[in-house]
Design a protein around this motif. Structure first.
Motif, short mmCIF file in Angstrom:
data_model
loop_
_atom_site.label_atom_id
_atom_site.label_comp_id
_atom_site.label_asym_id
_atom_site.label_seq_id
_atom_site.Cartn_x
_atom_site.Cartn_y
_atom_site.Cartn_z
N ALA A 34 0.84 -1.20 0.00
CA ALA A 34 0.00 0.00 0.00
C ALA A 34 0.87 1.25 0.00
O ALA A 34 0.59 2.23 -0.71
N ASP A 35 1.95 1.22 0.77
CA ASP A 35 2.84 2.38 0.81
C ASP A 35 3.55 2.58 -0.53
O ASP A 35 3.74 3.71 -1.00
N TYR A 36 3.91 1.48 -1.17
CA TYR A 36 4.52 1.58 -2.50
C TYR A 36 3.54 2.20 -3.49
O TYR A 36 3.90 3.09 -4.28
N LEU A 37 2.30 1.77 -3.43
CA LEU A 37 1.28 2.32 -4.32
C LEU A 37 1.00 3.80 -4.03
O LEU A 37 0.69 4.58 -4.94
N ASP A 38 1.12 4.17 -2.77
CA ASP A 38 0.85 5.56 -2.37
C ASP A 38 2.03 6.50 -2.63
O ASP A 38 1.91 7.71 -2.40
N GLY A 39 3.17 5.94 -3.05
CA GLY A 39 4.33 6.78 -3.33
C GLY A 39 5.34 6.83 -2.21
O GLY A 39 6.10 7.81 -2.09
N ASP A 40 5.38 5.79 -1.36
CA ASP A 40 6.38 5.67 -0.29
C ASP A 40 6.29 6.85 0.69
O ASP A 40 7.25 7.57 0.92
N VAL A 41 5.12 6.98 1.29
CA VAL A 41 4.89 8.14 2.17
C VAL A 41 5.00 7.78 3.65
O VAL A 41 5.03 8.68 4.50
N TYR A 42 5.07 6.50 4.00
CA TYR A 42 5.08 6.11 5.41
C TYR A 42 6.42 5.51 5.83
O TYR A 42 7.09 6.02 6.72
N TYR A 43 6.84 4.44 5.19
CA TYR A 43 8.08 3.77 5.56
C TYR A 43 9.28 4.47 4.94
O TYR A 43 9.24 4.90 3.78
N HIS A 44 10.35 4.56 5.72
CA HIS A 44 11.60 5.11 5.18
C HIS A 44 12.15 4.18 4.10
O HIS A 44 12.14 2.95 4.26
N ILE A 45 12.59 4.74 3.00
CA ILE A 45 13.17 3.92 1.92
C ILE A 45 14.57 4.40 1.59
O ILE A 45 14.91 5.58 1.74
#
Length: 360
Positions: free
Chosen positions: A319-330
């Motif tokens: 879900a975070d990947y689909l949202d544009g990486d807005v939650y988990y640090h990458i």
């Protein structure tokens, strides 16, 4: 959070009921959420922390949970002839008898007694040692079994609500905010085909099939202190996510990380495997540590706890990947996708081992 200068730090230290003569302040390694300082006095050592309220948005309730749980643990440990000063956390109160203080910037601080002569482990361990980890978290469940989950706050609502996580994932697929859905149809389908895990969570909770308990919600190896001399599990730490929850999820989260051959973000899924010997060792320790306090249904669902939380974590990563990486640090563009693929591979091998059929 902004940095803390020495004058501000000394002002905070003076608010707690601590000895007068501090002779060193250091920043221990490990822990990436709260700001942590080790305070050394001739009389002993302490841990001072500034709570990250961007992550933990209810610091007063969080602190109340920690006080309630540690008070209960000290009582149980004492009644069983243990050493509560070493076998659980001990909050240090402020001079006005509170478990936290608020600085001029509105930041919340707390303090604990430092538990000396202990060690924690960050790397993978052998099955015999992993059994000790299961023993520690099983014992944690046993010690808290007489304290009602109704007495503590849910500081992060629906933290491990797999059904709601699935709905959030479905919404992320529908939005496709970062325009990535077409490239990851295989991963999306892999998770959508396993929605029965979310349905199982809803059934278990709606029908009260297993009890809601006080759970740790971050049950990993690095949150256990071991006695430096005996190398036996001594104390569970990091109570920020203590909340009402399901025991099978604490069990499952340990399996998700400790019975996997790779790191959580391994980009090569050929290196990702479920380790049955690790599972069996941890399960044996967890059941022994829980000392008969788990119900028969909880015992039966332990494998599903491992699969359900692995599925849930895959939902969250994708879900975070689909949202544009807005939650988990990458650290790389594919980081959340790599994490997702690890969870899917691990889950698939768990399903094969436990004989769970998936209609793909």
């Amino acid at each position: 959070m902004k940095s803390v200068n020495s004058e501000e730090l000394i002002n905070i230290i003076k608010r707690f009921d601590l000895p007068d003569d501090i002779y060193s302040v250091s920043c221990p390694e490990g822990g990436h959420i709260n700001n942590t300082f080790k305070l050394s006095f001739p009389e002993g050592n302490y841990i001072l922390q500034r709570i990250n309220t961007e992550v933990f948005k209810r610091p007063v309730e969080l602190t109340a949970n920690i006080v309630k749980v540690t008070d209960h643990l000290r009582k149980v440990i004492s009644e069983n002839g243990g050493n509560p000063g070493r076998e659980t956390l001990t909050p240090v109160l402020t001079k006005d008898n509170k478990a936290y203080t608020v600085d001029d910037d509105g930041c919340y601080w707390r303090c604990f007694l430092f538990i000396d002569d202990t060690v924690c482990y960050l790397e993978k361990v052998e099955p015999a040692f992993f059994k000790k980890c299961g023993l520690a978290f099983g014992r944690f469940q046993s010690q808290l079994s007489d304290l009602s989950a109704d007495e503590i706050y849910e500081t992060i609502p629906d933290f491990h609500n797999t059904y709601k996580r699935m709905l959030q994932f479905n919404a992320s697929v529908e939005r496709d905010a970062a325009g990535r859905a077409d490239e990851i149809r295989e991963e999306i389908e892999a998770l959508m085909s396993r929605s029965f895990y979310a349905d199982l969570y809803k059934k278990l909770t709606d029908n009260n099939e297993i009890p809601v308990r006080i759970t740790h919600n971050d049950a990993k190896l690095s949150n256990i202190l071991f006695d430096k001399e005996t190398n036996e599990p001594l104390c569970i730490i990091d109570f920020d996510t203590i909340m009402p929850g399901l025991s099978i999820y604490d069990f499952g989260d340990s399996i998700r990380t400790g019975a996997c051959s790779s790191l959580e973000d391994e980009p090569d899924t050929d290196k990702v495997h479920f380790l049955p010997e690790q599972y069996k060792a941890y399960e044996e320790g967890f059941i022994e540590g829980s000392a008969g306090r788990l119900t028969a249904r909880e015992h039966e669902l332990l494998p599903y706890g491992a699969m359900m939380i692995t599925y849930e974590q895959a939902l969250r990563f994708l879900a975070d990947y689909l949202d544009g990486d807005v939650y988990y640090h990458i650290d790389r563009p594919s980081h959340n996708l790599d994490r997702t693929r690890v969870q899917i591979k691990l889950l698939s091998e768990m399903e094969d081992y436990f004989g769970v059929s998936v209609n793909k």
